[in-house]
Design an enzyme around this catalytic site. Structure first.
Site, PDB file in Angstrom:
ATOM      1  CB  SER A   1      -0.918  -0.322   0.819  1.00 28.70           C
ATOM      2  OG  SER A   1      -1.764   1.716   1.215  1.00 28.70           O
TER       3      SER A   1
ATOM      4  CE  LYS B   1      -4.804   0.596   0.541  1.00 30.04           C
ATOM      5  NZ  LYS B   1      -5.832  -0.054   1.732  1.00 30.04           N
TER       6      LYS B   1
ATOM      7  CE  LYS C   1      -3.574   3.864   1.957  1.00 28.29           C
ATOM      8  NZ  LYS C   1      -5.276   3.640   2.751  1.00 28.29           N
TER       9      LYS C   1
ATOM     10  CG  ASP D   1      -7.735   3.042   0.746  1.00 27.16           C
ATOM     11  OD1 ASP D   1      -8.963   2.943   1.569  1.00 27.16           O
ATOM     12  OD2 ASP D   1      -7.122   1.755   1.826  1.00 27.16           O
TER      13      ASP D   1
ATOM     14  CD  GLU E   1      -8.595  -0.590   0.923  1.00 30.35           C
ATOM     15  OE1 GLU E   1      -7.726   0.058  -0.069  1.00 30.35           O
ATOM     16  OE2 GLU E   1      -8.782  -0.545   2.268  1.00 30.35           O
TER      17      GLU E   1
ATOM     18  CG  ASP F   1     -10.395  -0.416   5.535  1.00 30.46           C
ATOM     19  OD1 ASP F   1     -10.769  -0.601   6.497  1.00 30.46           O
ATOM     20  OD2 ASP F   1      -9.528   0.305   5.320  1.00 30.46           O
TER      21      ASP F   1
ATOM     22  CE  LYS G   1      -7.067  -2.220   7.387  1.00 25.04           C
ATOM     23  NZ  LYS G   1      -7.418  -0.613   6.746  1.00 25.04           N
TER      24      LYS G   1
ATOM     25  N   GLY H   1      -4.142  -3.856   6.002  1.00 26.05           N
ATOM     26  CA  GLY H   1      -3.002  -3.764   7.961  1.00 26.05           C
ATOM     27  C   GLY H   1      -2.954  -2.005   8.026  1.00 26.05           C
TER      28      GLY H   1
HETATM   29  O1  OSB Z   1      -7.257   2.209   4.803  1.00 25.09           O
HETATM   30  O2  OSB Z   1      -5.698   0.134   4.431  1.00 25.09           O
HETATM   31  C1  OSB Z   1      -6.228   1.590   5.287  1.00 25.09           C
HETATM   32  C2  OSB Z   1      -2.928   2.743   6.808  1.00 25.09           C
HETATM   33  C3  OSB Z   1      -3.016   2.578   7.535  1.00 25.09           C
HETATM   34  C4  OSB Z   1      -4.590   3.301   7.905  1.00 25.09           C
HETATM   35  C5  OSB Z   1      -5.455   2.627   7.240  1.00 25.09           C
HETATM   36  C6  OSB Z   1      -5.228   2.161   5.922  1.00 25.09           C
HETATM   37  C7  OSB Z   1      -3.829   1.562   6.118  1.00 25.09           C
HETATM   38  C8  OSB Z   1      -2.698   0.939   4.982  1.00 25.09           C
HETATM   39  C9  OSB Z   1      -1.771   0.348   5.137  1.00 25.09           C
HETATM   40  O3  OSB Z   1      -3.340   1.220   4.053  1.00 25.09           O
HETATM   41  C10 OSB Z   1      -1.746  -1.111   4.736  1.00 25.09           C
HETATM   42  C11 OSB Z   1      -0.237  -1.410   5.553  1.00 25.09           C
HETATM   43  O4  OSB Z   1      -0.274  -1.697   6.668  1.00 25.09           O
HETATM   44  O5  OSB Z   1       0.674  -1.762   4.891  1.00 25.09           O
HETATM   45 MG    MG Z   2      -8.502   1.214   3.339  1.00 26.95          MG
END
Ligand code: OSB
Ligand code: MG
Length: 370
Positions: free
Chosen positions: A135, A161, A163, A188, A213, A238, A262, A290
């Site tokens: 990510s 992924k 952001k 995401d 996402e 999520d 999660k 994650g």
């Molecule tokens: O939305 O998936 C998410 C990290 C912190 C808070 C929200 C998210 C995330 C990530 C990181 O996308 C995923 C990772 O742990 O590598």
């Molecule tokens: Mg997410």
């Protein structure tokens, strides 16, 4: 099982690079680590509530309060009969899923060690290794993003992924798609949009994304239904999926076609497995999300992702992607086929490095039984 004590550690750990999402930038990631001791064994858990309430309303200090004043006293009040016993004892306490999930993780670890079983076995997992992706946070420019993606592709990640947030969406995602035409790619939004932005997502329909996402608000299933109906790309939820019941309702209503699971967000591994089961029965794929975990939470995510419904790569990257110094061993490495090996040892299957834990600790407190 007779429990002796629960120890809380409030940690701050410097990320190798700042992680920017639509809700803010994180450079020093906070969490609460829990150590439950009893019958000569120790179980470790990680509560993923962080420094500020951006992803969810919980923070490390609110989790500390809930743990210290409610969950830990309930746990230490009587011998532990099992995970379900703990869940029943706190069922009347509302909210704060991350706080309860952190403590539940420590109980799973302890229970596994007492039974001589790995967490994977306890959860009913199957695979020895799980497919993973990476990510990538918002980057300062599109060239910087392309370079970052290239770096991860070169190190072996077979799914990326990105952001996104309003104003930093179509242009950078198109650029990545153009530079990497075959790369399994998803985005995401972390709840940053409204239905008025549907044009942005319609334009993304042409980019061959695995999924989009959490485009809309956490408490907005209805507009997700409307948006999903307008798109060919699958929506994945999520933040919205807080329980097995909401997962069932979201799938039934057509608010999404994929769910990111999660354990922290949903109040623990037991609820995470229940969501997995709901999705599997509905034929909806799931994957493990994650929260920039340390080796403790990462081991838990890997075990969860061995369940058969986790058919999409998880946000479970190699340890070296996150911290210069982790607090648990062994470190998780990426295999050339973009998978990570799941620990075989009892419980979580990792050892906490107490010196590293101490270096990251802001405050610490021990609570003892009776
Ligand atoms: O939305 O998936 C998410 C990290 C912190 C808070 C929200 C998210 C995330 C990530 C990181 O996308 C995923 C990772 O742990 O590598
Ligand atoms: Mg997410």
């Amino acid at each position: 099982m007779q429990l002796d004590s629960v120890e809380l550690f409030h940690l701050s750990m410097r990320l190798k690079a700042p992680f920017e999402t639509s809700f803010g930038v994180e450079q020093d990631r906070e969490c609460v680590i829990l150590k439950v001791q009893g019958e000569g064994l120790a179980g470790w858990g990680e509560c993923v509530a962080g420094q500020f309430p951006g992803y969810s309303y919980e923070t490390a200090p609110t989790a500390w309060h809930m743990l210290k004043d409610f969950y830990i006293p309930a746990l230490l009040a009587a011998p532990l009969q099992g995970i379900q016993d703990f869940r029943e004892r706190i069922a009347h306490l509302r909210g704060h899923p991350m706080a309860r999930a952190g403590l539940e993780m420590a109980l799973w670890d302890l229970w596994g060690k007492a039974q001589g079983k790995s967490l994977k076995e306890l959860l009913g997992g199957e695979r020895p290794r799980v497919p993973v992706g990476v990510s990538i946070g918002l980057q300062d420019s599109t060239p910087a993003l392309l370079q970052t993606v290239q770096g991860y592709v070169d190190s072996g990640y077979a799914r990326v992924k990105l952001k996104i947030k309003p104003g930093r969406d179509l242009e950078p995602v198109r650029a990545v798609r153009q530079a990497f035409p075959e790369l399994p790619l998803q985005v995401d939004a972390n709840s940053a949009y409204t239905l008025a932005d549907n044009g942005t997502f319609r334009a993304m329909d042409d980019l061959d994304l695995l999924m989009i996402e959490q485009p809309l608000a956490e408490d907005d299933l209805l507009d997700h239904v409307r948006l999903q109906a307008e798109l060919t790309t699958a929506l994945c939820l999520d933040e919205s999926i807080l329980s097995a019941r909401i997962a069932r309702q979201a799938l039934e209503a057509g608010a999404c076609r994929i769910i990111n699971i999660k354990a922290g967000r949903v109040g623990g591994l037991a609820e995470a497995v229940a969501i997995h089961d709901v999705c599997r029965a509905a034929g909806a794929p799931v994957w493990c999300g994650g929260m920039l975990e340390t080796g403790i939470g990462r081991a838990s995510n890997l075990a969860l992702a061995t369940l058969p419904g986790f058919t999409l790569p998880g946000d479970i990257s190699a340890s070296e992607r996150y911290y210069a110094e982790d607090i648990a061993e062994p470190l998780f490495k990426l295999n050339p086929d973009s998978t990570i090996q799941v620990p075989e040892g009892t419980g979580l299957g990792v050892e906490v490095v107490e010196a590293a834990l101490q270096r990251a600790t802001l405050r610490r407190e021990v609570m003892r039984a009776g």
